[in-house]
Write a protein that holds these residues in place. Sequence first.
Motif, PDB file in Angstrom:
ATOM      1  N   PRO A 178       6.654 -47.757 -21.965  1.00 32.43           N
ATOM      2  CA  PRO A 178       5.442 -47.797 -22.786  1.00 32.43           C
ATOM      3  C   PRO A 178       4.652 -46.486 -22.774  1.00 32.43           C
ATOM      4  N   PHE A 179       5.269 -45.350 -22.385  1.00 38.56           N
ATOM      5  CA  PHE A 179       4.530 -44.100 -22.211  1.00 38.56           C
ATOM      6  C   PHE A 179       4.633 -43.155 -23.415  1.00 38.56           C
TER       7      PHE A 179
ATOM      8  N   SER B 209      -3.254 -55.461 -34.445  1.00 40.89           N
ATOM      9  CA  SER B 209      -2.473 -54.652 -35.379  1.00 40.89           C
ATOM     10  C   SER B 209      -2.383 -53.201 -34.931  1.00 40.89           C
ATOM     11  N   SER B 210      -3.345 -52.738 -34.122  1.00 41.84           N
ATOM     12  CA  SER B 210      -3.270 -51.364 -33.637  1.00 41.84           C
ATOM     13  C   SER B 210      -3.076 -51.368 -32.131  1.00 41.84           C
ATOM     14  N   ALA B 211      -2.353 -50.391 -31.634  1.00 41.62           N
ATOM     15  CA  ALA B 211      -2.045 -50.317 -30.211  1.00 41.62           C
ATOM     16  C   ALA B 211      -3.245 -49.790 -29.435  1.00 41.62           C
ATOM     17  N   ASP B 212      -3.382 -50.252 -28.214  1.00 39.55           N
ATOM     18  CA  ASP B 212      -4.381 -49.747 -27.282  1.00 39.55           C
ATOM     19  C   ASP B 212      -3.638 -48.979 -26.200  1.00 39.55           C
ATOM     20  N   PHE B 213      -4.254 -47.887 -25.737  1.00 40.56           N
ATOM     21  CA  PHE B 213      -3.615 -47.027 -24.755  1.00 40.56           C
ATOM     22  C   PHE B 213      -4.579 -46.732 -23.613  1.00 40.56           C
ATOM     23  N   GLU B 214      -4.019 -46.484 -22.423  1.00 41.73           N
ATOM     24  CA  GLU B 214      -4.794 -46.057 -21.269  1.00 41.73           C
ATOM     25  C   GLU B 214      -4.204 -44.751 -20.778  1.00 41.73           C
ATOM     26  N   VAL B 215      -5.057 -43.729 -20.616  1.00 40.23           N
ATOM     27  CA  VAL B 215      -4.604 -42.423 -20.134  1.00 40.23           C
ATOM     28  C   VAL B 215      -4.152 -42.574 -18.683  1.00 40.23           C
TER      29      VAL B 215
ATOM     30  N   ALA C 242      -0.187 -41.425 -21.761  1.00 41.17           N
ATOM     31  CA  ALA C 242      -0.896 -42.688 -21.932  1.00 41.17           C
ATOM     32  C   ALA C 242       0.109 -43.823 -21.968  1.00 41.17           C
ATOM     33  N   LYS C 243      -0.330 -44.947 -21.472  1.00 41.52           N
ATOM     34  CA  LYS C 243       0.508 -46.135 -21.425  1.00 41.52           C
ATOM     35  C   LYS C 243      -0.028 -47.146 -22.435  1.00 41.52           C
ATOM     36  N   GLU C 244       0.878 -47.684 -23.237  1.00 43.03           N
ATOM     37  CA  GLU C 244       0.491 -48.735 -24.167  1.00 43.03           C
ATOM     38  C   GLU C 244       0.133 -49.956 -23.338  1.00 43.03           C
ATOM     39  N   THR C 245      -1.023 -50.541 -23.618  1.00 45.72           N
ATOM     40  CA  THR C 245      -1.496 -51.658 -22.805  1.00 45.72           C
ATOM     41  C   THR C 245      -0.961 -52.983 -23.312  1.00 45.72           C
ATOM     42  N   GLU C 246      -1.069 -53.987 -22.471  1.00 49.21           N
ATOM     43  CA  GLU C 246      -0.593 -55.340 -22.785  1.00 49.21           C
ATOM     44  C   GLU C 246      -1.273 -55.888 -24.034  1.00 49.21           C
TER      45      GLU C 246
END
Length: 193
Positions: free
Chosen positions: A86-87, A114-120, A104-108
């Motif tokens: 997911p990186f 509809s849009s992806a959430d990411f965490e640095v 950044a990692k795509e979050t659960e």
Amino acid sequence: MDYKSIRSLAATCVFILFAAGNAWAQAETSAEASAEAGAEQAEENGEEAAPMSDEDFAKSLVGKTYSGSFDLDGWTNLGGGLVLPPFYVQHYNREDGTILVLTAKETEAAGRGSSADFEVTDALTTSKPRKGYTFLTACMKGEDYTLRFLGEASGKDSAEWWTNLRKAWEINIETGEISSVKARGVKCTNPDW
């Protein structure tokens, strides 16, 4: 136990919680006021607050979440892409040539909307590449075609891969952390190919 005793005990507990909460809020407000006063005092003395270093700025981004693009004041987003699910990697450049790379990692939660959430997950800053070199985020090593390497590379315009690297970094595909590695064996795609 009678109801009067229970009410009295409950009232005492509420009072203690209220007093403790109020004291905590006053302490927090006092700390904020002290910090503001310190900044005002430095300003009055003609001093500027110490600027944040690039490394500290990069570290401050780790853990931030975003959706869509992640724009940063003073930085030009040069693009990026998927390393390995997911990186993702994102490449920025500042006017003075300083490079910033975020993983950044795509979050659960991304699967629900509809849009992806990411965490640095990590950040790297490095100085402007040496003359004749380019910082690239699409690099590989050996026969592993996962583009999980970064590098400061140069090469011929006619070559698909540039193999002359000064520095290299690797993105850990399990954690998203960026670490320095030996440049030997790393090759990067020609950005004009």
